[in-house]
Design a protein around this motif. Structure first.
Motif, PDB file in Angstrom:
ATOM      1  N   ARG A   1       2.368  -0.001 -15.797  1.00 26.91           N
ATOM      2  CA  ARG A   1       2.937   1.144 -14.919  1.00 26.91           C
ATOM      3  C   ARG A   1       1.744   2.027 -14.194  1.00 26.91           C
ATOM      4  O   ARG A   1       2.209   2.420 -12.977  1.00 26.91           O
ATOM      5  N   ASN A   2       0.650   1.834 -14.391  1.00 31.03           N
ATOM      6  CA  ASN A   2      -0.340   2.389 -13.538  1.00 31.03           C
ATOM      7  C   ASN A   2      -0.601   1.567 -12.247  1.00 31.03           C
ATOM      8  O   ASN A   2      -0.890   2.331 -11.291  1.00 31.03           O
ATOM      9  N   GLU A   3      -0.092   0.382 -12.108  1.00 28.57           N
ATOM     10  CA  GLU A   3      -0.488  -0.486 -10.822  1.00 28.57           C
ATOM     11  C   GLU A   3       0.611   0.137  -9.907  1.00 28.57           C
ATOM     12  O   GLU A   3       0.367  -0.324  -8.850  1.00 28.57           O
ATOM     13  N   ASP A   4       1.679   0.670 -10.341  1.00 28.49           N
ATOM     14  CA  ASP A   4       2.853   1.036  -9.428  1.00 28.49           C
ATOM     15  C   ASP A   4       2.652   2.289  -8.797  1.00 28.49           C
ATOM     16  O   ASP A   4       3.035   2.715  -7.692  1.00 28.49           O
ATOM     17  N   ILE A   5       1.718   3.019  -9.290  1.00 23.41           N
ATOM     18  CA  ILE A   5       1.530   4.392  -8.634  1.00 23.41           C
ATOM     19  C   ILE A   5       0.193   4.171  -7.617  1.00 23.41           C
ATOM     20  O   ILE A   5      -0.856   3.622  -7.713  1.00 23.41           O
ATOM     21  N   LEU A   6       0.221   4.803  -6.441  1.00 23.25           N
ATOM     22  CA  LEU A   6      -0.707   4.598  -5.321  1.00 23.25           C
ATOM     23  C   LEU A   6      -1.353   6.072  -5.241  1.00 23.25           C
ATOM     24  O   LEU A   6      -0.863   6.920  -5.543  1.00 23.25           O
ATOM     25  N   ASN A   7      -2.629   5.636  -4.908  1.00 21.70           N
ATOM     26  CA  ASN A   7      -3.477   7.030  -4.897  1.00 21.70           C
ATOM     27  C   ASN A   7      -3.245   7.630  -3.429  1.00 21.70           C
ATOM     28  O   ASN A   7      -2.466   6.899  -2.687  1.00 21.70           O
ATOM     29  N   PRO A   8      -3.613   8.928  -3.161  1.00 16.88           N
ATOM     30  CA  PRO A   8      -3.283   9.330  -1.925  1.00 16.88           C
ATOM     31  C   PRO A   8      -3.788   8.790  -0.882  1.00 16.88           C
ATOM     32  O   PRO A   8      -2.825   8.854   0.228  1.00 16.88           O
ATOM     33  N   THR A   9      -4.584   8.051  -0.773  1.00 14.35           N
ATOM     34  CA  THR A   9      -5.038   7.275   0.468  1.00 14.35           C
ATOM     35  C   THR A   9      -4.187   6.405   0.742  1.00 14.35           C
ATOM     36  O   THR A   9      -3.773   5.986   1.756  1.00 14.35           O
ATOM     37  N   GLU A  10      -3.901   5.514  -0.220  1.00 13.94           N
ATOM     38  CA  GLU A  10      -3.025   4.424  -0.138  1.00 13.94           C
ATOM     39  C   GLU A  10      -1.521   4.856   0.184  1.00 13.94           C
ATOM     40  O   GLU A  10      -0.822   4.310   1.248  1.00 13.94           O
ATOM     41  N   ALA A  11      -1.084   5.942  -0.512  1.00 13.22           N
ATOM     42  CA  ALA A  11       0.166   6.494  -0.178  1.00 13.22           C
ATOM     43  C   ALA A  11       0.285   6.890   1.665  1.00 13.22           C
ATOM     44  O   ALA A  11       1.356   6.806   2.096  1.00 13.22           O
TER      45      ALA A  11
END
Length: 154
Positions: free
Chosen positions: A3-13
């Protein structure tokens, strides 16, 4: 799938958002005018419905000629929080001074008790001959023998 791989960090978003916006802008150029108008109206509606972001602003303003500082939503303890250590310090210094004064009084009282309960009268301590006696100690044995022979009528 983690599940942690599906979440983007703010820069990637942000990068994903910019890439999507670029693709949509390129694709919107080939759309008919009616669809462009509806997309524009939907965009305006989305912007108008958007909730304003709350921004925290700390404001320190000199309010009057008294020199007091105030801020909009500071609590009572935030305003007087610096006074508490100062009060503790003052009371601590007063306590230390009181303790030292009590200690001095007790030392003087012990000396007075020792003088008053001693076999030697207090006036003897003021006599210079007595002070000489205390410095030199009692008479030597030879002096004591000569005094004893002088007293005896042999």
């Amino acid at each position: 799938m983690n599940r942690n791989e599906d979440i983007l960090n703010p820069t990637e978003a942000d990068q994903f958002g910019l890439a999507a916006a670029t693709l949509l802008r390129q694709g919107s150029q080939s759309l008919p005018a009616g669809i462009k108008d509806r997309l524009y109206a939907a965009r305006l509606k989305a912007i108008s419905v958007k909730k304003p972001e709350k921004i925290r602003i700390q404001q320190h303003v000199l309010t009057s000629s008294t020199g007091s500082w105030s801020s909009g939503s500071r609590s009572f303890w935030d305003n007087v929080g610096w006074i508490a250590p100062l009060i503790v310090l003052v009371f601590g210094l007063i306590g230390i001074a009181q303790w030292q004064q009590d200690s001095r009084i007790n030392d003087i009282a012990e000396l007075d008790v020792a003088l008053l309960t001693d076999d030697v009268p207090p006036d003897a301590y003021a006599d210079s001959g007595f002070m000489g006696f205390l410095k030199n100690g009692p008479l030597a044995e030879s002096d004591q023998d000569s005094l004893d022979s002088a007293k005896s009528p042999s």
